[in-house]
Design a protein around this motif. Structure first.
Motif, PDB file in Angstrom:
ATOM      1  N   CYS A   1      20.379 -10.999  -1.150  1.00  0.00           N
ATOM      2  CA  CYS A   1      21.556 -11.844  -2.805  1.00  0.00           C
ATOM      3  C   CYS A   1      22.170 -10.341  -2.647  1.00  0.00           C
ATOM      4  N   GLY A   2      20.981  -8.847  -2.268  1.00  0.00           N
ATOM      5  CA  GLY A   2      21.665  -7.972  -2.602  1.00  0.00           C
ATOM      6  C   GLY A   2      21.656  -7.298  -4.199  1.00  0.00           C
ATOM      7  N   SER A   3      20.695  -7.717  -4.526  1.00  0.00           N
ATOM      8  CA  SER A   3      20.551  -7.060  -6.280  1.00  0.00           C
ATOM      9  C   SER A   3      19.229  -6.189  -5.891  1.00  0.00           C
ATOM     10  N   CYS A   4      18.703  -5.518  -5.236  1.00  0.00           N
ATOM     11  CA  CYS A   4      17.733  -4.675  -4.557  1.00  0.00           C
ATOM     12  C   CYS A   4      18.761  -3.144  -4.485  1.00  0.00           C
TER      13      CYS A   4
ATOM     14  N   LEU B   1      19.641  -1.733   1.036  1.00  0.00           N
ATOM     15  CA  LEU B   1      18.621  -2.305   1.272  1.00  0.00           C
ATOM     16  C   LEU B   1      18.953  -3.262   2.435  1.00  0.00           C
ATOM     17  N   ALA B   2      20.034  -4.902   1.703  1.00  0.00           N
ATOM     18  CA  ALA B   2      20.212  -5.620   2.931  1.00  0.00           C
ATOM     19  C   ALA B   2      20.248  -5.943   3.753  1.00  0.00           C
ATOM     20  N   GLN B   3      21.505  -4.726   4.140  1.00  0.00           N
ATOM     21  CA  GLN B   3      22.051  -4.403   5.788  1.00  0.00           C
ATOM     22  C   GLN B   3      20.611  -4.936   6.030  1.00  0.00           C
ATOM     23  N   LEU B   4      19.678  -3.780   5.839  1.00  0.00           N
ATOM     24  CA  LEU B   4      18.617  -3.922   6.434  1.00  0.00           C
ATOM     25  C   LEU B   4      17.435  -4.880   6.889  1.00  0.00           C
ATOM     26  N   PHE B   5      17.731  -5.586   5.656  1.00  0.00           N
ATOM     27  CA  PHE B   5      17.055  -7.057   5.820  1.00  0.00           C
ATOM     28  C   PHE B   5      17.470  -7.318   6.918  1.00  0.00           C
ATOM     29  N   GLN B   6      19.078  -7.757   6.806  1.00  0.00           N
ATOM     30  CA  GLN B   6      19.376  -9.177   7.764  1.00  0.00           C
ATOM     31  C   GLN B   6      18.947  -8.276   8.559  1.00  0.00           C
ATOM     32  N   ALA B   7      19.638  -6.960   9.587  1.00  0.00           N
ATOM     33  CA  ALA B   7      18.912  -6.123   9.864  1.00  0.00           C
ATOM     34  C   ALA B   7      17.135  -6.370  11.059  1.00  0.00           C
TER      35      ALA B   7
ATOM     36  N   PHE C   1      11.051 -12.257  -6.216  1.00  0.00           N
ATOM     37  CA  PHE C   1       9.439 -10.874  -6.318  1.00  0.00           C
ATOM     38  C   PHE C   1       9.270 -10.355  -5.193  1.00  0.00           C
ATOM     39  N   LEU C   2       9.805 -10.268  -4.171  1.00  0.00           N
ATOM     40  CA  LEU C   2       9.640  -9.327  -3.550  1.00  0.00           C
ATOM     41  C   LEU C   2       9.232  -8.411  -3.763  1.00  0.00           C
ATOM     42  N   ASN C   3       8.967  -6.872  -2.697  1.00  0.00           N
ATOM     43  CA  ASN C   3       8.541  -5.928  -2.766  1.00  0.00           C
ATOM     44  C   ASN C   3       9.675  -5.083  -1.699  1.00  0.00           C
ATOM     45  N   PRO C   4      11.327  -4.872  -2.181  1.00  0.00           N
ATOM     46  CA  PRO C   4      12.357  -4.372  -1.538  1.00  0.00           C
ATOM     47  C   PRO C   4      11.917  -3.325  -1.293  1.00  0.00           C
ATOM     48  N   SER C   5      10.868  -2.159  -1.647  1.00  0.00           N
ATOM     49  CA  SER C   5      11.192  -0.895  -1.812  1.00  0.00           C
ATOM     50  C   SER C   5       9.805  -0.509  -0.250  1.00  0.00           C
ATOM     51  N   MET C   6       9.228  -1.109  -0.779  1.00  0.00           N
ATOM     52  CA  MET C   6       8.769  -1.724   0.583  1.00  0.00           C
ATOM     53  C   MET C   6       9.183  -2.097   2.176  1.00  0.00           C
ATOM     54  N   LEU C   7       9.534  -3.138   1.834  1.00  0.00           N
ATOM     55  CA  LEU C   7       9.941  -4.294   3.041  1.00  0.00           C
ATOM     56  C   LEU C   7      11.326  -2.843   3.509  1.00  0.00           C
ATOM     57  N   GLY C   8      11.681  -1.971   2.732  1.00  0.00           N
ATOM     58  CA  GLY C   8      12.741  -1.437   3.422  1.00  0.00           C
ATOM     59  C   GLY C   8      11.893  -0.055   4.348  1.00  0.00           C
ATOM     60  N   ASP C   9      11.191   0.311   2.842  1.00  0.00           N
ATOM     61  CA  ASP C   9      10.477   1.497   4.428  1.00  0.00           C
ATOM     62  C   ASP C   9      10.119   1.441   5.799  1.00  0.00           C
ATOM     63  N   LEU C  10       9.157  -0.339   5.274  1.00  0.00           N
ATOM     64  CA  LEU C  10       8.977  -1.090   6.673  1.00  0.00           C
ATOM     65  C   LEU C  10      10.137  -0.940   8.077  1.00  0.00           C
ATOM     66  N   ALA C  11      11.041  -1.753   6.950  1.00  0.00           N
ATOM     67  CA  ALA C  11      12.350  -1.485   8.334  1.00  0.00           C
ATOM     68  C   ALA C  11      13.267  -0.462   8.709  1.00  0.00           C
TER      69      ALA C  11
ATOM     70  N   HIS D   1      11.094   5.305  -4.376  1.00  0.00           N
ATOM     71  CA  HIS D   1      10.355   4.312  -5.298  1.00  0.00           C
ATOM     72  C   HIS D   1      10.002   4.141  -6.780  1.00  0.00           C
ATOM     73  N   CYS D   2      11.398   4.389  -7.374  1.00  0.00           N
ATOM     74  CA  CYS D   2      11.728   3.584  -8.611  1.00  0.00           C
ATOM     75  C   CYS D   2      11.157   2.266  -9.348  1.00  0.00           C
ATOM     76  N   GLY D   3      11.107   1.396  -8.135  1.00  0.00           N
ATOM     77  CA  GLY D   3      10.875   0.497  -8.459  1.00  0.00           C
ATOM     78  C   GLY D   3      11.441  -0.507  -9.363  1.00  0.00           C
ATOM     79  N   ARG D   4      12.822  -0.403  -9.783  1.00  0.00           N
ATOM     80  CA  ARG D   4      14.065  -1.097  -9.945  1.00  0.00           C
ATOM     81  C   ARG D   4      14.350  -2.130  -9.177  1.00  0.00           C
ATOM     82  N   CYS D   5      14.532  -2.292  -7.680  1.00  0.00           N
ATOM     83  CA  CYS D   5      14.730  -2.880  -6.899  1.00  0.00           C
ATOM     84  C   CYS D   5      13.188  -4.319  -6.939  1.00  0.00           C
ATOM     85  N   LEU D   6      12.423  -3.783  -7.498  1.00  0.00           N
ATOM     86  CA  LEU D   6      11.692  -5.631  -8.048  1.00  0.00           C
ATOM     87  C   LEU D   6      11.597  -5.004  -8.740  1.00  0.00           C
TER      88      LEU D   6
END
Lengths: 192, 442, 334, 225, 231
Positions: free
Chosen positions: B410-413, B423-429, B381-391, B370-375
């Motif tokens: 885009c894979g920035s996170c 993360l990007a892969q998790l979101f795609q799935a 402006f999503l919260n990839p950290s939280m989305l990743g936890d949920l995924a 939860h370093c928040g760099r992905c945010l």
């Protein structure tokens, strides 16, 4: 610190009903899976606590002065009735609020925080105003503890809790940590 | 205009463009065998219109467009259809594809075709011609270009934005196109502006391509209101919504298309392809591909016939080095790593990048701290950290409530994640799982 | 599925480029930045400081080895927990207590939650809060600064379960002096750090330097320490202006564990908010609680409890400060 | 009540609809149950009351005896309004009045006065019985009646005899210090690690003596007159 | 109450044999009725009922024991009366009647304790009257005593009480030994023992039960694993 302020702060933080006095633990452990539910239950409790403080004062002043041995029985019957009347009143006059709080009302009857409030109020011989402030502090303290627990439990839903801690073990560790965090407020109002 | 020339957040991966950005575009010869998947674009796959054994000329149609949200597929060389079967697709799946044995001795001259005189065409006819030419967005997404040329009736498009950002590391195909084919790009812009009925066009180019900016500026004709706008160098500057924000300062509303803010965005390569349709009458059968990476012996910018297998393409660039570890179609940020070098170059293939072992990501990842760099990286402006936890626990509906749909993968996170969580892969799935859930409900 | 024609090829998910940082690297950098703090501790309190820090670290590392996932020691987070805990203990703390505190912090502050990244409370502070509650006398017996390097500052080697026989000279912390005896301390000694206190909390300038290093390398978020320090300074300044008997801002900033807490404890990524707005809220909350506990509470020091309390609020803060998604006009909290 | 509880507790509602019990029958059940419960409670109350009152009395008596250093006898004064009197007005509930106990030695001389006072301690209210000599302001001692201080630490104000013993003879107002200065009659050494509880005791004593001294002096003057 | 969705609340075993009373628990021996409360349906360690007294009074063994015995007294007494009058209590007023019966016995327990052990009574304070609000009592009255013959209700009350008392004793022994270095007030380790004050404080209460539950879960896990290996 003035007496009323001390009663409030002490009940809310220093002697938090749930985390320090161990009152209302059934709902603290049982109804804190979701934040929504937790704070609603807390508010419902606050409401009942205030009514209880009022009725306990009336009972103590006018009925129980000569028959202190009936205290426990009288309090529990009055609390059960207050909850029952409240439930009917809400259903009739504030149906929206009833839908939000109604399902928790029966749980409140056997919440030891309510009876505990009445008993403590009696043993400390609070005046009516003091009793009401006491109830308010207790209710907010309860709501705070319930909401904190619920928000942390919502978060650990997303984590890899070890198998042995999954049922209640971790929840008690959380309670312990919360209780430790509240220890910082100890002595508040006692040092000048 | 041009209030701000950048969007907020984003990342700065190493550019690595100097490997190819000074290399002129060269033409790659035809390989022995070409493969044409029928699914090369967003929308419905093309419908097969040849049989095994058929002989086709260069530019002949192999698959017809299936409705408006589709484009035809054309043969990029003369040859014989030898097979129609499942074949590795660059997206990692298997897809039905036409296999063509190239006629060694054919002159490979396209059949003479009627070049439409574009000045006389109505906008609807332009759209039809572009669809017939099989033109799709060449920036990677392969969205059918003619659809963008036909905005809904009630929308008021006022600006055409040409995407020359090319923010992916390594890739230089758009860069070289602008340097070497600036007049063709501007001819394409002219066609599009007329067809859309807009008076204003902005070409956004990242500042790390000064020669492209120069070449484009020099090529702007006096009668066209085309502004060449240098942009801040950062990823994903080339994403449609980010580009619009950078150029106009307006955010495209969540879940909406650019036309809602009166903008149409088109890639530089696609504009050049439109121009080619009207200049030569040739459909989209070849494209400019950057073949690059430290794992490749001889990087290059090549005009590659669509359907060329990766194996042949890499061989033409003298093969890979001993340390090569990963072959990627597209750029290293959003591209797809290839398990099978038989996958062909398709219309959306912007580049092929070969990474060495020490450049690729490690397989192991750590828990999210939860370093928040992905945010701070996420351009939407999503919260990839939280989305990743949920995924991870499969709570897709909650992800959807937290705007998973706005994620453009885009894979920035994932790029900034110190715990190396894909993360990007998790979101795609998750998106796929969510679609499946929705489908099963209906 | 796909027959692999080139077995050497790896297929990873996009993006394919290797990022510059890794979690272990961040953790070990934090450990590195603590070296000067430990050195300063050794300078002021001698070998005792090193022993206490080492004991707490040993406890943390042993617990991580026992309860953690395989290889989780390598990420360095257990070492940080142990070092930070050790730095918050007095130099005369019996070593068995320090070991116990480290093990408690990792065991109940981290492992039982599921290991790295899963815990809500800062493990070092959980360990310290436990020690504070369990051994309140030992943890508030502050040896004086100075003396020979090899002079032991207390009954460090008391046997487990036995209480120390204190013989060393002790002194009160500046906060304790102020709260219980109404005595102020010289600012210079506060800033330099030759004063009573936990081994690692006294050298404020060294701690600040470590914080600046970490902030420059983006290994800690500057908003947290800045908001905490600014809130404490502002609030105590206002209180001091209203009532000059209350401590002034410089005293509040450089006494007790504020610097160590603000730079190293509150900035623990796992237990602080993930959004920038949330970080401001968290920092301001910590600052207010520190002042409230120090000024009105029963305890002389409140940094630890302030951070633990705000840790408990982090899930709330995170929910309430979700970023505004691109292309939406309102803050959307799901 | 029944409706909801049935819903909450009854599990699957029984298939056969239950026949309604007439209201008088319900009331009768409750009345009988209530009467039986009341009878049982009153009976046990009567049996246990003497013992309970004895314990309560012993507690107060013991405390008075302890803080006033074994007086031979003591008088009880009552605080009515803002004055102290030996005779409460008729009809007032003696048990609920605030009291002061004036102790005398065998020679009939006054040893001191014992009063009860409560103020916030570290955790909860700390209740003390305080014995002092109103004429000199010297303490005879104190006893903790009720406390919820930290066990093993703050509860030393009750358990640690050496802390309690130093109060005898000290002159109010007291001051808590870490190390005593010899010869100062108002200093009390605080307990290591439990400074707050120690200081709470000191504060309660100071406040109580300050409150009671003028009241008692006024009463003395009135008594002489 | 039983309506509280306490995780792990053990539901009554499905009845296979035809029961005499609808919804009544299946017939079992008195021994089984007693043993169930101590083991498989232990109110504290398995059902998480009666948490408030479990935490609040278990700082020393004497208090835990007294609370356990008082609760057992109320459980047996209320079980006896509820079962005795189960045919006469109308459904509509049953909860009220149960509460009345329980409150009566709680009052009796309170007065008896105050008369016999004034110190313990003072230490437990309002937690004896609070037995009324212990979900365990109403739960047993409603779910068990109201449906079975008197001897079984008493056996069940006794078993539940014993399970409750044993759990409280377990927790209070841990807390007293570590927190005071003594057991039932008798010093165990000599004057140099450093007590863990933490164990006497609220967080120690939560943690002790937490450790007990973690240990229990660990043993279960090991057993499950061993069963898998042997199977």
């Amino acid at each position: 610190m003035s007496n009323l302020a001390w009663i409030f702060v002490s009940t809310l933080l220093v002697n938090n009903f749930t985390l320090v006095m161990f009152l209302g633990l059934c709902s603290f452990f049982g109804v804190t899976a979701k934040v929504e539910t937790a704070w609603r239950l807390g508010l419902a409790n606050t409401f009942v606590l205030i009514l209880t403080a009022l009725s306990a004062w009336v009972l103590n002043t006018f009925v129980l002065a000569r028959t202190p041995f009936l205290r426990t029985i009288a309090f529990i019957v009055v609390i059960a009735s207050v909850v029952q009347i409240l439930e009917m009143a809400l259903k009739k006059y504030l149906p929206v609020l009833f839908r939000q709080l109604g399902i928790y009302l029966p749980l409140i009857t056997t919440n030891c925080a309510i009876l505990g409030l009445a008993l403590f109020q009696t043993s400390r011989s609070y005046t009516l105003i003091e009793g009401l402030v006491f109830a308010l502090g207790a209710g907010f303290g309860l709501t705070l503890a319930l909401s904190l627990m619920a928000s942390i439990r919502e978060r650990i839903e997303l984590t890899d809790v070890p198998a042995v801690a999954r049922r209640m073990g971790l929840v008690l560790v959380i309670a312990s940590c919360l209780s430790m965090a509240f220890m910082g407020f100890a002595g508040m109002g006692s040092a000048e | 205009m041009a209030i701000s020339v950048e969007f907020r957040h984003g990342v700065h991966p190493p550019e690595e463009k100097e490997l190819t950005n000074q290399l002129p575009i060269r033409r790659m010869p035809f390989a022995d065998e070409l493969v044409f998947p029928l699914r090369q674009h967003a929308g419905k796959p093309a419908l097969l219109c040849v049989k095994v054994g058929d002989h086709v000329e260069r530019g002949d149609t192999l698959g017809e467009a299936d409705g408006f949200m589709s484009v035809p597929i054309h043969a990029s060389a003369a040859g014989t259809v030898v097979d129609f079967d499942w074949w590795p697709h660059p997206d990692g799946s298997m897809a039905m594809a036409v296999r063509l044995k190239v006629d060694r001795y054919a002159p490979q001259v396209a059949r003479p075709r009627l070049v439409p005189r574009w000045e006389g065409l109505t906008p609807a006819e332009v759209v039809q011609a572009v669809q017939r030419g099989g033109v799709v967005g060449l920036g990677g997404a392969a969205f059918p270009t003619h659809v963008k040329l036909a905005p809904p009736k009630d929308s008021a498009v006022h600006t055409l934005i040409i995407n020359g950002a090319e923010c992916e590391p390594y890739l230089t195909s758009d860069h070289r196109t602008m340097v070497e084919y600036a007049p063709r790009v501007l001819f394409g812009i002219r066609v599009m502006m007329r067809s859309l009925g807009v008076r204003k066009c902005v070409v956004g180019i990242e500042r790390n391509k000064p020669d492209a900016i120069e070449a484009m500026r020099a090529a702007v004709p006096a009668d066209l209101a085309v502004e060449i706008l240098p942009l801040t160098v950062k990823y994903p500057q080339g994403a449609e919504k980010m580009l619009i924000k950078a150029v106009t300062g307006v955010e495209v509303p969540s879940g909406k298309l650019p036309v809602t803010v009166g903008v149409v965005v088109q890639n530089v390569g696609s504009v050049a392809a439109i121009a080619e349709v009207f200049e030569t009458g040739l459909p989209l059968i070849e494209r400019i591909v950057t073949v690059s990476g430290h794992g490749l012996r001889r990087p290059a910018n090549l005009i590659v016939p669509v359907g060329t297998k990766l194996r042949d393409l890499l061989a033409f660039c003298d093969g890979v080095t001993a340390d090569a570890a990963e072959v990627i179609i597209g750029g290293p940020m959003m591209g797809q790593a290839q398990a099978n070098l038989d996958a062909p170059v398709i219309k959306g293939t912007t580049g092929v990048v070969v990474l060495e072992k020490n450049e690729t990501r490690e397989q192991r990842s750590w828990p999210c701290i939860h370093c928040g760099r992905c945010l701070e990286a996420c351009p939407v402006f999503l919260n990839p950290s939280m989305l990743g936890d949920l995924a991870r626990v499969g709570r897709y509906e909650e992800m959807s409530a937290n705007h998973l749909a706005d994620c453009m993968l885009c894979g920035s996170c994932a790029y900034v994640c110190p715990s190396n969580i894909p993360l990007a892969q998790l979101f795609q799935a998750s998106k796929t799982a969510l679609r499946r859930q929705l489908a099963s409900v209906q | 599925m796909n027959e692999s024609s080139a077995p050497r090829l790896v297929v990873t998910a996009s993006p394919h480029l290797k990022p510059g940082d890794s979690t272990p690297r961040i953790m070990w950098n934090v450990v590195g930045s603590l070296v000067p703090v430990i050195a300063a501790a050794a300078w002021f309190f001698g070998v005792s400081a090193l022993l206490v820090v080492a004991a707490a670290t040993l406890g943390a590392v042993l617990a991580e080895r026992a309860f953690g996932h395989g290889g989780s020691l390598a990420d360095g987070s257990a070492a940080i927990t142990g070092l930070l805990l050790g730095l918050t203990l007095p130099a005369g703390m019996p070593l068995w207590m320090a070991v116990l505190g480290g093990a408690f912090g990792i065991g109940f502050g981290k492992a039982v939650w599921g290991g790295l990244g899963q815990n809500v409370f800062n493990p070092a502070l959980v360990g310290r809060a436990f020690l504070q509650a369990a051994f309140p006398v030992a943890i508030t017996t502050w040896p004086t600064v100075g003396g020979g390097f090899f002079t032991l500052k207390g009954d460090l080697f008391a046997l487990p379960f036995l209480h120390p026989v204190t013989s060393a000279v002790t002194s009160a912390t500046p906060l304790g002096l102020l709260k219980f005896e109404g005595k102020a301390s010289a600012l210079a000694s506060l800033v330099i750090g030759n004063r009573g206190g936990s081994v690692g909390e006294t050298a404020a300038l060294v701690i600040l330097a470590g914080g600046v290093y970490l902030a420059l390398r983006n290994y800690l978020n500057w908003r947290l320490p800045v908001s905490i320090i600014a809130t404490v300074a502002l609030l105590s300044g206002v209180l001091h202006a209203i009532d000059p008997h209350k401590p002034d801002a410089p005293f509040m900033l450089f006494s007790g564990g504020l610097m160590l807490g603000a730079v190293y404890m509150a900035t623990d990524m796992v237990t602080s908010p993930v959004t920038n707005l949330g970080r401001w809220v968290f920092g301001i909350g910590v600052g207010i609680l520190v002042v409230v506990i120090r000024v009105w509470g029963g305890l002389p020091e409140g940094v630890m409890y302030a951070i633990l309390f705000m840790n408990a609020l982090v899930p709330f803060i995170n929910r309430a400060t979700q970023p505004r998604v691109f292309g939406t006009s309102m803050r959307t909290t799901a | 009540m029944t409706a909801t509880h049935q819903h909450q507790h009854g599990g699957p509602p029984s298939a056969t609809p239950q026949k309604m019990t007439p209201a008088w029958k319900l009331l009768a059940t409750l009345a009988v149950a209530g009467a039986a419960a009341g009878w049982l409670v009153v009976m046990v109350y009567n049996v246990t009351l003497p013992a309970i009152q004895k314990h309560a009395g012993e507690q107060v008596d013991g405390a008075v005896r302890e803080v006033l250093k074994a007086p031979v006898r003591w008088d009880t004064l009552y605080l009515i309004g803002n004055a102290v009197t030996a005779t409460p007005p008729a009809g007032s509930n003696i048990r609920e009045l605030t009291k002061a106990f004036v102790g005398f030695d065998a020679a009939g001389a006054r040893i001191g006065v014992a009063v009860v006072a409560a103020e916030p301690g570290f955790q909860e209210l700390l209740t003390l019985m305080i014995g002092f000599d109103p004429s000199t302001g010297a303490l005879t001692g104190y006893k903790v009646l009720d406390q919820k201080e930290t066990p093993g630490l703050g509860d030393k104000v009750e358990v640690d005899k050496s802390f309690g013993a130093q109060f005898a003879g000290r002159i109010v107002p007291l001051k808590g210090v870490k190390t005593l200065v010899a010869g100062n009659p108002s200093q009390v050494q605080t307990i290591t690690g439990a400074t707050i509880s120690s200081r709470a005791v000191i504060r309660i004593i100071n406040d109580a003596v300050a409150k009671w001294r003028p009241l008692l002096e006024a009463h003395d003057r009135g008594g002489q007159r | 109450m039983t309506a509280v969705p306490v995780p792990g609340l053990v539901s009554a075993p499905p009845s296979s044999a035809p029961a005499l009373v609808p919804g009544a628990p299946p017939p079992a021996t008195v021994f089984a009725d007693v043993w169930r409360g101590i083991g498989r349906e232990n109110p504290v360690l398995v059902q998480f009922l009666g948490m408030c007294p479990t935490m609040a009074v278990t700082n020393v063994l004497a208090n835990g024991l007294a609370m356990g015995i008082a609760t057992t007294f109320v459980l047996v007494g209320s079980g006896l009366f509820v079962s005795l009058f189960r045919k006469y209590i109308a459904n509509e007023v049953r909860i009220t009647s149960y509460i009345l019966i329980i409150a009566t016995f709680v009052t009796l327990a309170d007065m008896l304790l105050a008369a016999t052990f004034p110190d313990i009574s003072k230490a437990l304070g309002p937690f004896i009257p609070l037995i009324v609000a212990n979900c365990l009592l109403l739960g047993r009255a409603e779910a068990f005593a109201a449906k079975v013959p008197v001897y079984r209700a008493v056996a069940d009350g006794f078993g539940m009480g014993a399970g409750f008392t044993l759990s409280l004793c377990l927790l209070s022994t841990i807390r007293e030994v570590l927190g005071k270095g003594s057991i039932l007030g008798h010093d165990l380790f000599g004057p140099r023992f450093e007590p863990w004050v933490f164990m006497m404080m609220p967080p120690g209460g939560f943690l002790t039960l937490g450790i007990a539950l973690l240990g229990l879960a660990w043993v279960m896990e090991l057993r499950k694993r061993r069963a898998l290996v042997t199977a």
